[in-house]
Design an enzyme around this catalytic site. Structure first.
Site, PDB file in Angstrom:
ATOM      1  N   GLY A 109       9.970 -14.936  30.723  1.00 50.71           N
ATOM      2  CA  GLY A 109      10.069 -13.849  29.745  1.00 50.71           C
ATOM      3  C   GLY A 109      10.469 -14.336  28.354  1.00 50.71           C
ATOM      4  O   GLY A 109      10.803 -15.508  28.148  1.00 50.71           O
ATOM      5  N   HIS A 110      10.472 -13.388  27.407  1.00 51.72           N
ATOM      6  CA  HIS A 110      10.801 -13.690  26.010  1.00 51.72           C
ATOM      7  C   HIS A 110      12.233 -14.199  25.883  1.00 51.72           C
ATOM      8  O   HIS A 110      13.129 -13.761  26.594  1.00 51.72           O
ATOM      9  CB  HIS A 110      10.617 -12.441  25.146  1.00 51.72           C
ATOM     10  CG  HIS A 110      11.535 -11.318  25.513  1.00 51.72           C
ATOM     11  ND1 HIS A 110      12.805 -11.203  25.007  1.00 51.72           N
ATOM     12  CD2 HIS A 110      11.363 -10.272  26.350  1.00 51.72           C
ATOM     13  CE1 HIS A 110      13.368 -10.126  25.503  1.00 51.72           C
ATOM     14  NE2 HIS A 110      12.524  -9.535  26.329  1.00 51.72           N
ATOM     15  N   ASN A 111      12.416 -15.128  24.950  1.00 48.98           N
ATOM     16  CA  ASN A 111      13.741 -15.656  24.615  1.00 48.98           C
ATOM     17  C   ASN A 111      14.451 -16.381  25.750  1.00 48.98           C
ATOM     18  O   ASN A 111      15.660 -16.586  25.707  1.00 48.98           O
ATOM     19  CB  ASN A 111      14.660 -14.531  24.090  1.00 48.98           C
ATOM     20  CG  ASN A 111      14.155 -13.948  22.788  1.00 48.98           C
ATOM     21  OD1 ASN A 111      13.313 -13.050  22.793  1.00 48.98           O
ATOM     22  ND2 ASN A 111      14.624 -14.471  21.685  1.00 48.98           N
ATOM     23  N   SER A 168      15.566 -13.176  27.866  1.00 49.16           N
ATOM     24  CA  SER A 168      16.874 -13.707  27.467  1.00 49.16           C
ATOM     25  C   SER A 168      17.655 -14.340  28.613  1.00 49.16           C
ATOM     26  O   SER A 168      18.877 -14.235  28.681  1.00 49.16           O
ATOM     27  CB  SER A 168      17.708 -12.595  26.822  1.00 49.16           C
ATOM     28  OG  SER A 168      17.017 -12.067  25.705  1.00 49.16           O
TER      29      SER A 168
END
Lengths: 345, 345, 345
Positions: free
Chosen positions: B237-239, B257
């Site tokens: 996923g993102h970050n 995150s």
């Protein structure tokens, strides 16, 4: 693509009630069907829906009341008959043919009769593709690949080097056959890759869904035996051996060196650890986490996998646990009182 | 591509028994090997299989009986030696070179020496690709992408804008790097998309499997540190920040995150909730559902995740539950009788 | 692409403190921001990080202390304001336009104004694409497909025949829409394929992630209602009906004929058995295995799915089990002693 009810009857059997000249050009559900389409009602549960359907022809069981606005085709097995009707329409689909000018085909590739190569497909050196096979747009076929006759490789699929594919195999879009197995040895201060130099062999009549990954063997072969059906987004690890006619449902993941017997069913999202054996005719229910071998014909569930019956018993026990805790407290209180009384005497 | 046993011995060491001039052109398993191939037997468990193998050369341990029809290469560590042999054959694979005429490369793209661009690949504006890197057929490289030297990007992979990739990175077919993170805010009567304008950074020596998805950061970056190995069909996923040399097995899914430490192992089908921290050297067993942070070096399992030992104890208890229920009934009966007797006195 | 703080303020509101002429050309996190970038600090937890950030402008709450080296934009809702800033930069992205010469577009395809077709895209016969839509590089659009206005179809996605897509739909790279549903009937000695001749319908304002699979209906349609958001690597089976504004997180898998209500949330890796109904506003927590219908608004968990509260109770009981076993042994001993004493009297 249009059939009269009479033509359909000739091809799939059954009993006509209504106008045999009724024309149909498509297949749909009761709710969505338009005039000129054929639909079906499996049982009398659908009488009301059939009445309000716009379908021109309905496949129905024998006792089903004939709707006013539709001709019917009665059958002992309406579902089977309807599947036969769908096949009729499916077979009538137009087929592409020829090699598109934008495809890049290696000079030494061997193509059988009536092979179709779609737009921007890439066929690398020393590849053999037998008659009647369709390689659709954007497909990549690597070096030394063999593909049998009457196969369909869907758009943007990737078949990497040395893969061998039998006859009448369908591989849907986005699927990758022959990716490297996942193997490393920790060496000094980093993971050192174990070369993955084996192949993938896919036998006749296999169907593989969309965005599936089937890894090549470390050495030797990953083999998908004849008649196996694989759903979308499945992971098949290196050196797996998947037995004849087994069914692998969406999002199942198999680690390396797994042996699956014949006519096994692995339901959705099952996971299988490496070097596991699953016996002929076994079934793993959805989401089973298989870390122990499964004997032939066993129905397995849970993570780690146990016989389905045992898991059901345990789940029932688990649901009764909060009550057991309460009852245990009460029983302990009663034993306290008995002890106090005993001491008092 | 052919080696004599003598040449192999020079490159990988060990002790020859048999004809050093024996030629081998391929590597295979004991069961599948043909004449002219090299195979290996890890231990004396494989004596019978080795006898009936058609391999011309076998890598074996010191005490292993020499089969009549094959030369042998004896080694203290037959598996390691065999991996070295596989690497020999792997390195000898022919490499492509040059830019195929059907590729579309932006005029302002900067390509190093010996960069190979395959058929129908697309390289967008302001991209830099360093020396020795292979961009295979059908790959899409977006705007402002940087790729280091000696990388391999497999057929039909998609590397979206602003992605930064280090040296010696391998990305297998069908993988998408830099897709949008999954973020919305409910606004009035619909989900409003949070723009995803960050990037993905992939450091040196990372390997990423087939049909993987690594999302760009909402802002800032999603970072895969050096030496990380990611299997097929994984979702990052993102970050996310994935620490050095960590290993992420097939079908693992990480939310946004997530921070993963160094040398972490996430086994197959693990899921990780957003904002989770996983400490250095931790391991999550297959199918763990991680919704709580994992301390360094802990082995975690279950959903929600708990220390492996605790889960094993609970599973053992669960299996004994049906018996506990039975014994509880019996004990309650005995307490009943004691109470009745006490009252009777 | 550069904005002054003054221009940003005009577009997103808030209160400027510092130089309104400060120029910013990018958005980043506090830690990664460079000079010339804008970042944000959601609360006073980030005061120290803000001080050491290189960002030229910060979006902050009202009481946040102004860092020395950055101008600030104060807001009642810094996160919302920052999302608006991100949108500003996102909208300013350059757009492609025109039809690339390497694309293969059928003569009878109907394209609206300002349609963009990327490199090597393939558009088959009888397709209609409305104004402002971007079909990116390597995309395959099959026969008889309809796509509305202002859609984006990402690189190497595959949209198979007869799919209908509404307006403002985004489909990310590698996704396959319209693959065959997974259906066979065992006939004599093999699985016989049930033709999959229905379609997929995707309504307005849907967003679909990377490497997703959405299968066509056996007959009739698979329908994704308006406003639905689907994350990466999700499997949507044949004949599913996904209600308005529902959210389906990464790696979720739905079998055939599943009905999902409006504003449902299925968290990561959830699995759903065939013919299941999920009521409006229901939520399934991560990894739920749904084999029973879920009533509206229920929060569900576990496999098989149960109300979240029940699962939490059961998990708590499970954790206390080893202690219960110990206490049960002790209680049994005490009952033994009571019985012995009673007998002795």
């Amino acid at each position: 693509m249009e059939f009269s009810l009479g033509e359909i009857h000739t091809r799939v059997g059954g009993y006509i009630q209504g106008d045999a000249n009724t024309k149909v050009h498509g297949v749909s559900s009761l709710a969505l069907a338009q005039k000129g389409e054929i639909s079906f009602a499996e049982s009398e549960r659908y009488v009301e829906e059939a009445k309000s359907s716009n379908a021109s022809v309905l496949v129905v069981p024998h006792k089903f009341p004939k709707p006013q606005n539709a001709a019917v085709l009665r059958s002992d097995h309406p579902r089977q008959t309807f599947i036969a009707v769908m096949m009729l329409f499916d077979e009538a689909k137009p087929r592409l043919s020829g090699i598109h000018t934008s495809a890049v085909v290696a000079e030494d590739a061997t193509l059988g009769d009536n092979v179709t190569i779609g737009e921007h497909a890439v066929i690398k050196q020393n590849t053999r593709i037998a008659s009647g096979t369709l390689i659709d747009s954007g497909v990549y076929i690597g070096f030394d690949v063999e593909i049998g006759s009457d196969c369909v490789i869907g758009p943007n699929a990737v078949i990497l080097e040395k893969t061998k594919i039998g006859n009448r195999v369908t591989i849907h879009p986005g699927t990758v056959i022959g990716g490297d197995g996942f193997g490393y040895v920790w060496t000094d201060d980093h993971h050192r890759k174990i070369p993955q130099i084996g192949a993938v062999v896919i036998e006749d009549d296999v169907e593989i869904g969309c965005n599936v990954c089937i890894d090549r063997a470390t050495f030797g072969e990953t083999r998908i035996h004849r008649g196996v059906k694989i759903d979308n987004l499945v992971q098949i690890g290196h050196n797996n051996d998947i037995g004849e006619h087994s069914v692998i449902v969406s999002q199942v993941g198999l680690s390396g060196s797994v042996t699956v017997g014949k006519r096994v069913t692995l339901a959705g999202q099952v996971g299988v650890a490496d070097h596991i054996n699953i016996g002929d005719g076994a079934t793993a229910a959805a989401r089973t986490g298989i870390s122990k071998n499964i004997p032939p014909k066993e129905i397995s569930w849970g993570a780690p996998n146990r016989p389905m019956k045992q898991v059901l018993r345990e789940l029932a026990s688990l649901a009764r646990l909060p009550r057991l805790f309460r009852e245990f407290r009460e029983l302990a209180d009663r034993v306290n009182r008995l002890e106090k009384n005993a001491k008092a005497q």
